[in-house]
Structure formats: C-alpha cells, structure tokens
Scaffold this active site. Structure first.
Site, PDB file in Angstrom:
ATOM      1  N   LYS A   1       0.831  -1.221   0.000  1.00 31.68           N
ATOM      2  CA  LYS A   1       0.000   0.000   0.000  1.00 31.68           C
ATOM      3  C   LYS A   1       0.861   1.265   0.000  1.00 31.68           C
ATOM      4  CE  LYS A   1      -2.553   2.543   3.588  1.00 31.68           C
ATOM      5  NZ  LYS A   1      -1.472   3.167   4.322  1.00 31.68           N
ATOM      6  N   ASN A   2       1.800   1.344   0.954  1.00 37.01           N
ATOM      7  CA  ASN A   2       2.501   2.621   1.105  1.00 37.01           C
ATOM      8  C   ASN A   2       3.519   2.888  -0.011  1.00 37.01           C
ATOM      9  OD1 ASN A   2       0.895   3.261   3.231  1.00 37.01           O
ATOM     10  ND2 ASN A   2       2.382   2.705   4.814  1.00 37.01           N
TER      11      ASN A   2
ATOM     12  N   ARG B   1      -4.035  10.059   3.641  1.00 33.68           N
ATOM     13  CA  ARG B   1      -2.784  10.724   4.003  1.00 33.68           C
ATOM     14  C   ARG B   1      -1.943  11.024   2.755  1.00 33.68           C
ATOM     15  NH1 ARG B   1      -1.942  13.633   7.798  1.00 33.68           N
ATOM     16  NH2 ARG B   1       0.222  14.098   8.106  1.00 33.68           N
TER      17      ARG B   1
ATOM     18  N   CYS C   1      -5.359   8.060   9.091  1.00 34.04           N
ATOM     19  CA  CYS C   1      -5.671   7.558  10.439  1.00 34.04           C
ATOM     20  C   CYS C   1      -5.412   8.638  11.483  1.00 34.04           C
ATOM     21  CB  CYS C   1      -4.797   6.339  10.753  1.00 34.04           C
ATOM     22  SG  CYS C   1      -5.099   4.945   9.660  1.00 34.04           S
TER      23      CYS C   1
ATOM     24  N   ARG D   1      -0.533  15.252  13.132  1.00 33.79           N
ATOM     25  CA  ARG D   1       0.327  14.656  12.086  1.00 33.79           C
ATOM     26  C   ARG D   1       0.839  15.769  11.177  1.00 33.79           C
ATOM     27  NH1 ARG D   1      -2.197   9.181   9.616  1.00 33.79           N
ATOM     28  NH2 ARG D   1      -0.071   9.042   8.824  1.00 33.79           N
ATOM     29  N   PRO D   2       1.896  16.461  11.631  1.00 39.24           N
ATOM     30  CA  PRO D   2       2.379  17.617  10.865  1.00 39.24           C
ATOM     31  C   PRO D   2       2.994  17.224   9.520  1.00 39.24           C
ATOM     32  CG  PRO D   2       3.880  17.134  12.683  1.00 39.24           C
ATOM     33  CD  PRO D   2       2.726  16.180  12.811  1.00 39.24           C
TER      34      PRO D   2
ATOM     35  N   ASP E   1       5.235  19.631   8.217  1.00 37.83           N
ATOM     36  CA  ASP E   1       6.194  20.737   8.108  1.00 37.83           C
ATOM     37  C   ASP E   1       7.465  20.347   7.358  1.00 37.83           C
ATOM     38  OD1 ASP E   1       6.381  19.159  10.584  1.00 37.83           O
ATOM     39  OD2 ASP E   1       8.210  20.309  10.913  1.00 37.83           O
TER      40      ASP E   1
ATOM     41  N   ASP F   1       3.425   0.447  12.169  1.00 37.62           N
ATOM     42  CA  ASP F   1       2.211  -0.081  11.527  1.00 37.62           C
ATOM     43  C   ASP F   1       1.926  -1.531  11.910  1.00 37.62           C
ATOM     44  OD1 ASP F   1       1.953   2.381  10.417  1.00 37.62           O
ATOM     45  OD2 ASP F   1       2.690   1.819   8.438  1.00 37.62           O
TER      46      ASP F   1
ATOM     47  N   ILE G   1       6.817   6.434  17.398  1.00 33.79           N
ATOM     48  CA  ILE G   1       6.643   7.223  16.170  1.00 33.79           C
ATOM     49  C   ILE G   1       5.460   8.177  16.315  1.00 33.79           C
ATOM     50  CG2 ILE G   1       6.244   7.148  13.656  1.00 33.79           C
ATOM     51  CD1 ILE G   1       8.897   5.811  14.405  1.00 33.79           C
TER      52      ILE G   1
ATOM     53  N   ARG H   1      -9.184   0.081   3.600  1.00 31.74           N
ATOM     54  CA  ARG H   1      -8.243   1.074   3.060  1.00 31.74           C
ATOM     55  C   ARG H   1      -6.902   0.430   2.717  1.00 31.74           C
ATOM     56  NH1 ARG H   1      -6.703   5.124   6.920  1.00 31.74           N
ATOM     57  NH2 ARG H   1      -5.220   5.380   5.264  1.00 31.74           N
TER      58      ARG H   1
HETATM   59  N1  EPU Z   1       6.591  14.232  11.209  1.00 30.53           N
HETATM   60  C1  EPU Z   1       6.805  15.556  11.482  1.00 30.53           C
HETATM   61  N2  EPU Z   1       6.776  16.431  10.430  1.00 30.53           N
HETATM   62  C2  EPU Z   1       6.560  16.030   9.156  1.00 30.53           C
HETATM   63  C3  EPU Z   1       6.349  14.665   8.888  1.00 30.53           C
HETATM   64  C4  EPU Z   1       6.356  13.784   9.945  1.00 30.53           C
HETATM   65  O1  EPU Z   1       7.011  15.952  12.630  1.00 30.53           O
HETATM   66  O2  EPU Z   1       6.560  16.880   8.254  1.00 30.53           O
HETATM   67  C5  EPU Z   1       6.635  13.254  12.320  1.00 30.53           C
HETATM   68  C6  EPU Z   1       5.294  12.570  12.535  1.00 30.53           C
HETATM   69  O3  EPU Z   1       4.451  13.331  13.384  1.00 30.53           O
HETATM   70  C7  EPU Z   1       5.707  11.238  13.118  1.00 30.53           C
HETATM   71  C8  EPU Z   1       7.050  10.952  12.453  1.00 30.53           C
HETATM   72  O4  EPU Z   1       7.521  12.211  11.946  1.00 30.53           O
HETATM   73  O5  EPU Z   1       5.921  11.391  14.511  1.00 30.53           O
HETATM   74  C9  EPU Z   1       7.023   9.965  11.298  1.00 30.53           C
HETATM   75  O6  EPU Z   1       6.029  10.362  10.341  1.00 30.53           O
HETATM   76  P1  EPU Z   1       6.122   9.982   8.794  1.00 30.53           P
HETATM   77  O7  EPU Z   1       6.199  11.239   8.003  1.00 30.53           O
HETATM   78  O8  EPU Z   1       7.204   8.967   8.616  1.00 30.53           O
HETATM   79  O9  EPU Z   1       4.708   9.301   8.534  1.00 30.53           O
HETATM   80  P2  EPU Z   1       3.819   9.447   7.259  1.00 30.53           P
HETATM   81  O10 EPU Z   1       4.672   9.540   6.047  1.00 30.53           O
HETATM   82  O11 EPU Z   1       2.757  10.466   7.439  1.00 30.53           O
HETATM   83  C10 EPU Z   1       3.775   6.919   6.675  1.00 30.53           C
HETATM   84  C11 EPU Z   1       2.715   5.873   6.496  1.00 30.53           C
HETATM   85  C12 EPU Z   1       2.136   5.465   7.840  1.00 30.53           C
HETATM   86  C13 EPU Z   1       3.256   5.037   8.781  1.00 30.53           C
HETATM   87  C14 EPU Z   1       4.366   6.097   8.857  1.00 30.53           C
HETATM   88  C15 EPU Z   1       5.571   5.644   9.645  1.00 30.53           C
HETATM   89  C16 EPU Z   1       1.813   6.499   4.350  1.00 30.53           C
HETATM   90  C17 EPU Z   1       0.719   7.107   3.608  1.00 30.53           C
HETATM   91  N3  EPU Z   1       1.663   6.420   5.663  1.00 30.53           N
HETATM   92  O12 EPU Z   1       3.108   8.029   7.263  1.00 30.53           O
HETATM   93  O13 EPU Z   1       1.334   4.350   7.551  1.00 30.53           O
HETATM   94  O14 EPU Z   1       2.728   4.831  10.076  1.00 30.53           O
HETATM   95  O15 EPU Z   1       4.797   6.424   7.521  1.00 30.53           O
HETATM   96  O16 EPU Z   1       6.122   4.490   9.091  1.00 30.53           O
HETATM   97  O17 EPU Z   1       2.802   6.061   3.770  1.00 30.53           O
HETATM   98  C18 EPU Z   1      -0.427   2.842   7.813  1.00 30.53           C
HETATM   99  O18 EPU Z   1      -0.108   2.336   6.729  1.00 30.53           O
HETATM  100  O19 EPU Z   1      -1.248   2.325   8.608  1.00 30.53           O
HETATM  101  C19 EPU Z   1       0.165   4.119   8.199  1.00 30.53           C
HETATM  102  C20 EPU Z   1      -0.365   4.903   9.108  1.00 30.53           C
END
Ligand code: EPU
Length: 432
Positions: free
Chosen positions: A23-24, A94, A118, A123-124, A126, A308, A330, A400
């Site tokens: 998926k991701n 997301r 989710c 979930r920033p 930035d 995850d 995380i 999803r």
């Molecule tokens: N974070 C920041 N700023 C940012 C981005 C992230 O502070 O700009 C923080 C987040 O708050 C978190 C950490 O960095 O504490 C990691 O976040 P990450 O950006 O890695 O997560 P994501 O890209 O939003 C993806 C997956 C998630 C998975 C995470 C971590 C997708 C669409 N989602 O999210 O998958 O939990 O990586 O591996 O790829 C799932 O599949 O169930 C799922 C939630």
C-alpha cells in the site's frame, strides 16, 4: 447498510496465502506516474480503497488510466491539463500530500487539500513543506488547502536536512526533485522498503535517484522521465499482520510473494515470542502452537520494528505468558484501539507512549470497532484468537489497506465472514 465482520475464534490457521502489493509504495508510485512523459505500466497494484481513491482523483485530473488485469494498470499522463489540482475527496487519505511534490515537479504549481488518514493525534507535514520551500517554492496553507508555486516557474535542487525521520517527507521531496534543475540531497532520510521502491520506479522511468534505503538520498534532476514497466514490492505490513495472526492462533501458514528481508524485525519478534519462521525464497512459513511468551517491543523507523505493526503485535501479547512492555515511538496517540481489546478481556495499561500488557489465558468475543486501519487488523487478530463470536464495526478502515482480507483468511481456515445489516431505522420502516 452497516457492514461488519463476524469472526468465530479459536481455530488454528493452516495453508497458503498470497501477499498483495505494498500500500505505502503504491500510493506514492501511482501519483508518480504523473511525472512520466510516456506510458507506464505498473504491476502488483493492491486492490484497496486508498488506491481506488487515488485513481479516481488522478482520473479527475485528466490521467488516462487503463486496466490491463486485476493488479496491472497503464498510465498515460502526457495530456494532463496544467490546471490539475487535488480534489477535496483526497483529504480522506494521508497520501494526498504526494500530489504536492508531483504537481510542483510537473507544473511548478500545486493546490492540494490538507491530508487526512488515520487519527494518531497531530500529524504535521512541516518537513514536506520545508523541503519544497528549500527547492524554491512559495507555500501557503489556507481554506484547508496547500497552495505551492515554484518562484521561478521550476523547482531547483537543494540540500535538505530532515529534522525528523519522515517517510512521507522523504518520498515527497524525491517526487518534487526528480524533474527539478540540479541536485537535491536529503539528509536524515527515512529508509523504508517503499522508499527504495519509489526510487527504483523513478529510475526505471529514466530518473537519477541514488542512496535510497540509506539516510542520504541524492537526486540529480533530469529533463524528462520516459515510459516503462514497474512491479510494486509486496506489502511488508500485510505479511506481518498474517504472520502475527498465525503466531497467535497457532497453525502452519505459508505466505507467498514476500521479501523476507523486509520482515526481519517482525519475524525476529515473533520468534522471540515462540513461533518458528522459515524463509523459502520469496515465501515465508510460520508455525506456532499458539502458546506465546511475553516480549518487549519498541517501534522505530526502518529497519526497526514498524509502528504499523504495533497494534497487531500488542494484540498477540494479550494472550502471551507474562507481562510485556510496548513503546510507541513514532506516533503520539496510537493506542485508541486498546479500549476495544479491554472489552475482550485483555489487561492493558497505557501511559503516554507506553502500554503494559499482562498476558491472559484467553480473550473472549465482543462487539468492537476498527478505530483505524492497523487497529482494525488488530481487532481481526483478536477475534481469531478469542473464544466465541467477535463482530467488528467500521470495517471501511480495514479496506483502506488490506485486499480481500476475508477471502484470504477464509482460505487458511479462519471462520470469518462479512455481514451486511440494514440500519435499524430502515429495518423498522420496512417491518411497519
Ligand atoms: N513528522 C513531522 N513532520 C513532518 C512529517 C512527519 O514531525 O513533516 C513526524 C510525525 O508526526 C511522526 C514521524 O515524523 O511522529 C514519522 O512520520 P512519517 O512522516 O514517517 O509518517 P507518514 O509519512 O505520514 C507513513 C505511512 C504510515 C506510517 C508512517 C511511519 C503512508 C501514507 N503512511 O506516514 O502508515 O505509520 O509512515 O512508518 O505512507 C499505515 O499504513 O497504517 C500508516 C499509518
């Protein structure tokens, strides 16, 4: 019509099942097709609702998408109108944030709704926006949308240090940088298998991305990407979920179409808990007598234990012998589902990032809900373990990210079925 899952637990799982595409990886690679000046054929696409939503949105933006077979599609995005923008429906998932990188890279401008997904607390994004700004974009957030524009019409390369290891920011910057002018270096990059998969896709289409899978990714911008073929990697978390289910119910299950190396943190933990795991090329076999022992788990960026898989492994620990400590490192708030497990007789205490799980001899069936995608998968595992009947509500969350979960589990002996119930008001009106 309310749709629920009904599970009669307590049956060991036996047999083989096929893991779908990741998926991701898919939800980044599919929008990346919009950067390609040619036709690209993508194989091993999972049939899940996050992918359907992404395809609908790309279709609305003008992408020509042709279904070749169940898991293969062809994308021709040569004639996208330059006014393409993400529709409001994309805010449900997301991965809508990948359209920022893609549209900026392709057109030098982007309008994309703020991403949903989710609910794990704040979930920033930035770090994504910091990357785009470093590459010469002006970025503003207003009316629930992100507006971004390359100041000189086209992005340029930049050195970007991520303050947190972010999967999404690493991939988004890669998408924006592949057609930018000059070289982009991402430091403190995430290293998940889907990051390598996106880099391999971009390179297969003529991109120049190096170092994916390490903490420094270098992208030399190219003028154009050309068409080609690509096959998405298998889903590490889908595989991990079925491994956890087999470990907890007991049984003997072979998962086909996996990359065992991507599963090491999960299989090592399940072995520590008492299951036996055997690698068989691109398949993996798990055997377990269902008697698990306690273990401590801490989630970390890859190659650490994936967040995850946290709800699924915690659910296995509810019936393990002894007390386990789970640390979620995380996300701030990924224990919403614990209250559902308590209804089934689990003993869990949560304090901030820590959950202390006191293993019980058994769980009992109850009416529970899927709070989010992986929490939903955890409820399924709980239902498979429990004595009696478990019903799971809000299963759209599970759909999803898991293709044909009911059929796959039935194929290895689980007593699980989809129940469609008329809502009570409609039922009463029909009876009147
Ligand atoms: N974070 C920041 N700023 C940012 C981005 C992230 O502070 O700009 C923080 C987040 O708050 C978190 C950490 O960095 O504490 C990691 O976040 P990450 O950006 O890695 O997560 P994501 O890209 O939003 C993806 C997956 C998630 C998975 C995470 C971590 C997708 C669409 N989602 O999210 O998958 O939990 O990586 O591996 O790829 C799932 O599949 O169930 C799922 C939630």
């Amino acid at each position: 019509m309310a749709r629920k899952l009904e599970i009669r637990g307590g049956k060991p799982l036996h047999g083989e099942l096929e893991i779908s595409g990741a998926k991701n990886a898919a939800i980044a690679i599919i929008p990346a097709a919009m950067l390609v000046d040619g036709v690209c054929r993508i194989e091993n696409i999972p049939q899940i609702s996050d992918v359907s939503l992404m395809l609908t949105n790309m279709d609305e933006m003008g992408a020509a998408i042709r279904t070749i077979n169940r898991t293969t599609m062809e994308f021709d995005c040569r004639d996208l109108p330059p006014v393409a923008e993400g529709s409001k429906s994309m805010s449900k998932i997301r991965a809508s944030y990948y359209f920022i990188g893609v549209l900026l890279g392709r057109f030098g401008r982007a309008k994309v709704p703020m991403p949903g997904g989710c609910d794990f607390g704040v979930r920033p994004i930035d770090q994504h926006l910091k990357g785009m700004r470093a590459m010469g974009a002006k970025v503003e957030v207003a009316d629930g949308y992100i507006y971004a524009q390359a100041k000189s019409g086209k992005l340029h390369g930049a050195n970007i240090y991520l303050d947190v290891v972010s999967v999404g920011a690493t991939m988004n910057i890669m998408l924006a940088a592949v057609l930018a002018e000059g070289k982009t270096v991402i430091e403190n990059a995430a290293r998940e298998p889907h990051i390598v998969d996106l880099a391999n896709f971009l390179n297969a289409m003529g991109g120049d991305v190096r170092g994916a899978g390490t903490s420094v990714v270098r992208i030399n911008g190219v003028e154009k990407l050309h068409g080609g073929f690509y096959s998405i990697i298998p889903d590490q978390i889908e595989a991990g979920t079925y491994l956890a289910a087999a470990a907890a119910t007991g049984g003997d299950v072979v998962l086909k179409n996996v990359i065992p190396k991507h599963l090491y943190s999960i299989t090592a933990k399940l072995e520590e808990m008492g299951a036996e795991v055997e690698e068989m090329g691109d398949a993996i076999r798990i055997t377990s007598d269902g008697k698990l022992c306690c273990a401590n788990v801490k989630t970390m960026p890859y190659p650490g234990f994936p967040t995850d898989m946290q709800p699924q492994i915690l659910t296995c620990l509810t019936i393990a012998d002894g007390t386990s400590v789970v640390t979620e490192d995380i996300w701030d708030n990924r224990y919403n589902y614990v209250s559902e497990l308590l209804k089934m007789g689990a003993k869990i205490q949560v304090d901030g990032k820590i959950a202390v799980v006191e293993g019980q001899p058994m769980l009992t069936g109850a009416e529970v809900r899927a709070c989010d995608l992986r929490a939903g998968a955890a409820m399924v595992i709980a239902g498979l373990i429990a004595q009696g009947v478990t019903t799971i509500d809000e299963i759209h969350h599970i759909e999803r990210g898991y293709e044909d979960m009911v059929e796959k589990l039935r194929g290895i002996g689980a007593d699980i079925r989809l129940v469609e119930e008329k809502d009570p008001v409609r039922k009463a009106l029909e009876l009147a």
